[in-house]
Design a protein around this motif. Structure first.
Motif, PDB file in Angstrom:
ATOM      1  N   LEU A   1       0.855  -1.185   0.000  1.00  0.00           N
ATOM      2  CA  LEU A   1       0.000   0.000   0.000  1.00  0.00           C
ATOM      3  C   LEU A   1       0.888   1.230   0.000  1.00  0.00           C
ATOM      4  O   LEU A   1       1.724   1.401   0.886  1.00  0.00           O
ATOM      5  N   GLU A   2       0.708   2.087  -0.989  1.00  0.00           N
ATOM      6  CA  GLU A   2       1.438   3.358  -1.024  1.00  0.00           C
ATOM      7  C   GLU A   2       0.445   4.479  -0.742  1.00  0.00           C
ATOM      8  O   GLU A   2      -0.434   4.773  -1.550  1.00  0.00           O
ATOM      9  N   VAL A   3       0.604   5.088   0.425  1.00  0.00           N
ATOM     10  CA  VAL A   3      -0.312   6.127   0.880  1.00  0.00           C
ATOM     11  C   VAL A   3       0.200   7.471   0.386  1.00  0.00           C
ATOM     12  O   VAL A   3       1.334   7.858   0.684  1.00  0.00           O
ATOM     13  N   GLY A   4      -0.639   8.180  -0.366  1.00  0.00           N
ATOM     14  CA  GLY A   4      -0.164   9.397  -1.003  1.00  0.00           C
ATOM     15  C   GLY A   4       0.896   9.074  -2.034  1.00  0.00           C
ATOM     16  O   GLY A   4       1.854   9.819  -2.230  1.00  0.00           O
TER      17      GLY A   4
ATOM     18  N   ASP B   1      -4.367   8.295  -3.156  1.00  0.00           N
ATOM     19  CA  ASP B   1      -3.934   9.680  -3.278  1.00  0.00           C
ATOM     20  C   ASP B   1      -5.165  10.572  -3.377  1.00  0.00           C
ATOM     21  O   ASP B   1      -6.221  10.150  -3.878  1.00  0.00           O
ATOM     22  N   ILE B   2      -5.004  11.805  -2.894  1.00  0.00           N
ATOM     23  CA  ILE B   2      -6.102  12.766  -2.944  1.00  0.00           C
ATOM     24  C   ILE B   2      -6.136  13.497  -4.281  1.00  0.00           C
ATOM     25  O   ILE B   2      -7.074  14.212  -4.593  1.00  0.00           O
TER      26      ILE B   2
ATOM     27  N   ASP C   1      -8.755  10.483   0.896  1.00  0.00           N
ATOM     28  CA  ASP C   1      -7.954  11.166   1.905  1.00  0.00           C
ATOM     29  C   ASP C   1      -7.394  10.129   2.871  1.00  0.00           C
ATOM     30  O   ASP C   1      -8.156   9.401   3.518  1.00  0.00           O
ATOM     31  N   ALA C   2      -6.077  10.068   2.986  1.00  0.00           N
ATOM     32  CA  ALA C   2      -5.425   9.069   3.834  1.00  0.00           C
ATOM     33  C   ALA C   2      -5.808   9.196   5.295  1.00  0.00           C
ATOM     34  O   ALA C   2      -5.677   8.232   6.056  1.00  0.00           O
TER      35      ALA C   2
ATOM     36  N   LEU D   1      -0.099  16.583   5.622  1.00  0.00           N
ATOM     37  CA  LEU D   1      -1.367  16.283   6.261  1.00  0.00           C
ATOM     38  C   LEU D   1      -1.551  17.053   7.561  1.00  0.00           C
ATOM     39  O   LEU D   1      -0.583  17.332   8.268  1.00  0.00           O
ATOM     40  N   GLU D   2      -2.809  17.356   7.890  1.00  0.00           N
ATOM     41  CA  GLU D   2      -3.107  17.993   9.169  1.00  0.00           C
ATOM     42  C   GLU D   2      -2.970  17.003  10.316  1.00  0.00           C
ATOM     43  O   GLU D   2      -2.605  17.368  11.432  1.00  0.00           O
ATOM     44  N   SER D   3      -3.289  15.718  10.040  1.00  0.00           N
ATOM     45  CA  SER D   3      -3.221  14.692  11.082  1.00  0.00           C
ATOM     46  C   SER D   3      -2.447  13.472  10.584  1.00  0.00           C
ATOM     47  O   SER D   3      -3.052  12.457  10.194  1.00  0.00           O
ATOM     48  N   PRO D   4      -1.124  13.547  10.561  1.00  0.00           N
ATOM     49  CA  PRO D   4      -0.325  12.391  10.127  1.00  0.00           C
ATOM     50  C   PRO D   4      -0.627  11.129  10.929  1.00  0.00           C
ATOM     51  O   PRO D   4      -0.631  10.022  10.382  1.00  0.00           O
ATOM     52  N   ARG D   5      -0.897  11.276  12.225  1.00  0.00           N
ATOM     53  CA  ARG D   5      -1.167  10.111  13.070  1.00  0.00           C
ATOM     54  C   ARG D   5      -2.386   9.346  12.575  1.00  0.00           C
ATOM     55  O   ARG D   5      -2.388   8.107  12.551  1.00  0.00           O
TER      56      ARG D   5
END
Length: 240
Positions: A26-29, A47-48, A66-67, A89-93
């Motif tokens: 899985l490649e996020v973004g 990806d967005i 959106d991840a 991202l605003e919330s990487p966590r």
């Protein structure tokens, strides 16, 4: 020639999955291409940006989303990759938690990103986006820089995107951090080769930061790579 962080990531992936014939990644973004080109692997890219996904020739599955909020359903992966994405991202966590929930036992997480308190990271945070576009166009010579689907992308630089916070989040999820590497960006090398006066101004800026902070900020290394391994069963996002 591949960058040293790509070589390090690929080395860990090849070592972990050398005996597998159906590795799912899985490649996020993930954008327009894979950053860990593992032979025989199947890539799912989230990806967005529709423009980025349309350009990706490596993906077997493309997901526009959106991840930070995506529901991966019953998908499972051997590895999750975050390559220069968490700082946007605003919330990487949240993105890390959701991807982690898809990992198979023994799965890997790869996170590559900027060192936020480096000279480059601080300079990027202090300067407007249009200056980043000019840098990409005239120093990196990317004529489409700033157009839809092309870097540079706007950054959030949330504290959760620092490599220390990311390592802490992965450990909280029950993962073992098996590798941490720090590197100097190819962008810095390009600046030195193509516009030496600006490079020396950049170096002076970094020296000033290091001197006034007793070495706590302004470091020369600008990029990090973290590799973490899942010990066992993934934990549900709903429990966090």
């Amino acid at each position: 020639m591949a960058s040293p962080w790509v070589n390090d990531a690929l080395s860990h992936a090849q070592s972990a999955f050398s005996s597998k014939t159906d590795t799912n990644i899985l490649e996020v973004g993930g954008g327009s291409r894979t950053h860990i080109p593992l032979k025989g692997a199947r890539y799912t890219v989230v990806d967005i940006s529709k423009e980025q996904l349309e350009k990706n020739q490596d993906a077997a599955e493309r997901i526009l989303g959106d991840a930070q909020t995506i529901d991966y359903g019953d998908r499972h992966f051997d590895a999750c990759v975050f390559w220069d994405v968490l700082e946007h991202l605003e919330s990487p966590r949240s993105a890390l938690l959701r991807a982690h929930d898809t990992l198979s036992p023994g799965g890997l997480v790869f996170v590559k990103g900027p060192i936020l308190n480096s000279a480059k990271g601080i300079f990027t945070d202090l300067t407007p986006w249009w200056t980043h576009v000019l840098f990409y166009r005239y120093v990196l010579r990317q004529k489409n820089a700033g157009k839809p689907g092309y870097a540079p992308f706007r950054v959030e630089h949330a504290a959760e995107a620092s490599h220390s916070e990311i390592a802490g989040t992965l450990k909280d999820l029950g993962m073992d951090v098996v590798f941490v590497g720090e590197y100097v960006s190819t962008q810095v090398h390009a600046l030195k080769d193509r516009i030496p006066p600006l490079y020396w101004l950049y170096e002076a800026f970094g020296l000033l930061l290091r001197t006034t902070s007793a070495g706590k900020i302004g470091g020369r290394e600008t990029e990090f790579l973290i590799v973490a391994k899942c010990r066992g069963q993934s934990r549900s996002v709903s429990s966090h």
